[in-house]
Design an enzyme around this catalytic site. Structure first.
Site, PDB file in Angstrom:
ATOM      1  N   GLU A  74       0.799  -1.229   0.000  1.00 47.59           N
ATOM      2  CA  GLU A  74       0.000   0.000   0.000  1.00 47.59           C
ATOM      3  C   GLU A  74       0.832   1.280   0.000  1.00 47.59           C
ATOM      4  O   GLU A  74       0.789   2.056   0.959  1.00 47.59           O
ATOM      5  CB  GLU A  74      -0.977   0.019   1.186  1.00 47.59           C
ATOM      6  CG  GLU A  74      -1.944  -1.141   1.188  1.00 47.59           C
ATOM      7  CD  GLU A  74      -3.091  -0.972   2.183  1.00 47.59           C
ATOM      8  OE1 GLU A  74      -3.086  -0.013   2.970  1.00 47.59           O
ATOM      9  OE2 GLU A  74      -4.015  -1.814   2.154  1.00 47.59           O
ATOM     10  N   GLU A 107      -5.483  -8.722   0.687  1.00 42.79           N
ATOM     11  CA  GLU A 107      -6.146  -8.299   1.926  1.00 42.79           C
ATOM     12  C   GLU A 107      -7.610  -8.023   1.655  1.00 42.79           C
ATOM     13  O   GLU A 107      -7.962  -7.383   0.661  1.00 42.79           O
ATOM     14  CB  GLU A 107      -5.522  -7.018   2.523  1.00 42.79           C
ATOM     15  CG  GLU A 107      -4.165  -7.223   3.150  1.00 42.79           C
ATOM     16  CD  GLU A 107      -3.649  -5.982   3.895  1.00 42.79           C
ATOM     17  OE1 GLU A 107      -4.467  -5.137   4.321  1.00 42.79           O
ATOM     18  OE2 GLU A 107      -2.423  -5.855   4.018  1.00 42.79           O
TER      19      GLU A 107
HETATM   20  C1  FCB Z   1      -4.568  -2.226   5.416  1.00 42.77           C
HETATM   21  C2  FCB Z   1      -3.177  -2.537   5.961  1.00 42.77           C
HETATM   22  C3  FCB Z   1      -3.184  -3.591   7.031  1.00 42.77           C
HETATM   23  C4  FCB Z   1      -4.350  -3.401   7.997  1.00 42.77           C
HETATM   24  C5  FCB Z   1      -5.652  -3.276   7.241  1.00 42.77           C
HETATM   25  C6  FCB Z   1      -6.866  -3.126   8.122  1.00 42.77           C
HETATM   26  O1  FCB Z   1      -4.569  -0.960   4.862  1.00 42.77           O
HETATM   27  O2  FCB Z   1      -2.340  -2.977   4.907  1.00 42.77           O
HETATM   28  O3  FCB Z   1      -1.957  -3.539   7.685  1.00 42.77           O
HETATM   29  O4  FCB Z   1      -4.125  -2.304   8.792  1.00 42.77           O
HETATM   30  O5  FCB Z   1      -5.600  -2.172   6.378  1.00 42.77           O
END
Ligand code: FCB
Length: 477
Positions: A200, A384
């Site tokens: 990110e 994620e």
């Molecule tokens: C993302 C992050 C991860 C966690 C989630 C909820 O942006 O990569 O580390 O904090 O959000």
């Protein structure tokens, strides 16, 4: 998603751990799941993810250097519950039992990150063998259990000495990252792993450098623009090191992407600009070798990084490096945003305890099919996706997360059926952990952690994941 108006001269419309799509209006007809189970392709990767600073603890053990999160978390007013990433989920010491747990859950892969300050404590220079040994043991432990390692090189824990020299605003940090990555490819490249360069870059640049809610806590649009470019450069340099090292496995970057929907016709232009700031500013350089021309600036929806200052970071040849071929794109999806004509984010779907998160499973389908349309041929992995419990309490009964995951899995299967080359799906997160500026007040785990005793207890959502992995399909309810 944090909404900011003018901030130190910056007009930042959109900030968060996540990320627009000038696409289906919020009035689009809701999709209905079929009665029959929705399949995933044979060999589909099913995993769960963590990151080093959020779970490991032991921040001073075995020669680890200081990271920007160690520094940031101890400054007053930065973390909701005044906590730090130590001990977090104590994973540095409890990793073996965590690997057993992953096996019990049936995960086929585990995504974790390597703490740069454990490997090169000062950011550049001497290598800490004990750090390498830890991750070697972790990887061997995964392989012994038949679980594929998915390794993130950088999940926000920059060595503090590099920050002292300007952090990601300094171009040298990209070169330091490439050296660090090379050390890992040479030490661990014998393993068939999926690698991810930077986690990110948008969150680091916008939230860490422009808004100041994450480490390093800066409020400087020019530095944020430099951080965008230098992280992407670091990614490209690392991919080149990966190819040159002959490491096994595959590599890509993990981008948090977010459909942005115009709430009415007047908002279409702002939504388009916000899509640039949230998505294309990162996708285009990596996959097309160019920056979009409409993402940075002062117009509603754009990100105010000062376009001249932003462009001054780009040197000849940089975009060739940044667009070095990747094996896949890692997509992190948490939700969507509505956008009005003034460039302000609008709530068009229910939010979770993470107020930046507007939950809309169909947005995942919109995002994946859009990527296939605009960036054809690149394989995709969801690295994620998840949501926090509604309270900060230790919880194992999480029906909302069961519904959340089921509905997102359905949209992923639907996207695959529409031809999207999606190869894997990692739920965020395996364990309740240190949720950055929220400390331990937001629990994203499919396994609950009692932070007093470090006892792990699987939540109901983990049983859903196990059932989906076993069947390699997701049913209607
Ligand atoms: C993302 C992050 C991860 C966690 C989630 C909820 O942006 O990569 O580390 O904090 O959000």
């Amino acid at each position: 998603m944090l909404q900011l108006g003018a901030l130190g001269g910056l007009s930042i419309a959109v900030l968060s751990a996540c990320s627009p799509l000038a696409a289906p209006a919020p009035t689009a007809k809701p999709w209905v799941a079929p009665n029959a189970p929705m399949p995933f392709p044979k060999g589909f990767t099913w995993g769960s993810a963590t990151s080093a600073y959020q779970v490991e603890g032991s921040t001073r053990a075995d020669g680890r250097g200081a990271s920007i999160w160690d520094t940031f978390a101890t400054q007053p007013g930065t973390i909701a519950d005044h906590s730090t990433g130590d001990p977090a989920a104590d994973h540095y010491r409890l990793w073996k039992q965590d690997l057993d747990l992953m096996k019990e859950l049936g995960l086929t892969s585990y995504r974790f990150s390597i703490a740069w300050p454990r490997i090169v404590p000062l950011g550049t220079g001497a290598v800490n063998q004990k750090g390498l040994d830890f991750y070697r043991a972790l990887i061997d432990g995964l392989l012994e259990r038949g679980i594929k390692p998915a390794i993130t090189l950088y999940h926000w824990d920059l060595p503090q000495p590099l920050q002292d020299a300007g952090g990601w605003a300094n171009r040298d940090t990209a070169a330091a990252f490439a050296e660090y990555a090379d050390i890992l490819f040479r030490a661990l490249g014998d393993v068939d792993a999926d690698w991810f360069t930077i986690n990110e870059p948008k969150t680091t640049a916008y939230v860490g450098y422009a808004y100041g809610a994450h480490a390093p806590g800066l409020r400087n649009g020019t530095a944020a623009g430099a951080a965008v470019h230098h992280q992407l450069l670091a990614h490209g340099l690392a991919v080149r090191k990966f190819r040159a090292s002959g490491a096994k496995g595959r590599i890509g970057i993990a981008l948090n992407l977010m459909p942005v929907y115009a709430i009415n016709a007047a908002a279409k232009q702002a939504a388009r600009y916000a899509d640039g700031a949230e998505n294309r500013l990162f996708l285009d350089p990596v996959l097309l070798g160019r920056y979009p021309t409409d993402a940075v600036g002062g117009l509603p929806g754009q990100i105010g990084l000062g376009s001249t200052a932003f462009e001054s970071n780009i040197q000849p040849g940089d975009l060739e490096v940044i667009s070095t071929r990747c094996d896949y794109l890692a997509v992190q999806y948490y939700g969507v945003a509505g956008m009005d004509a003034t460039g302000t984010q609008v709530e068009i779907h229910p939010i979770s305890r993470a107020t930046w998160q507007q939950i809309y499973p169909q947005g995942l389908y919109d995002l994946l099919t859009r990527i296939k349309r605009d960036y054809p041929r690149i394989p995709l992995i969801i690295t994620e996706n998840g949501m926090p419990d509604p309270t900060a309490d230790h919880t194992v009964d999480d029906p909302y997360r069961v519904t959340f995951l089921r509905e997102h899995f359905q949209q992923a299967s639907r996207a695959i059926a529409a031809g999207v080359p999606l190869e894997g799906y990692y739920v965020w997160s395996l364990l309740d952990n240190f949720e950055w500026a929220e400390g331990y007040t937001q629990r994203f785990g499919i396994v609950a952690v009692d932070f007093e005793t470090q006892k792990r207890t699987p939540k109901k959502s983990s049983a859903l994941l196990t059932a989906v992995i076993r069947a390699n399909s997701v049913s209607r309810a």
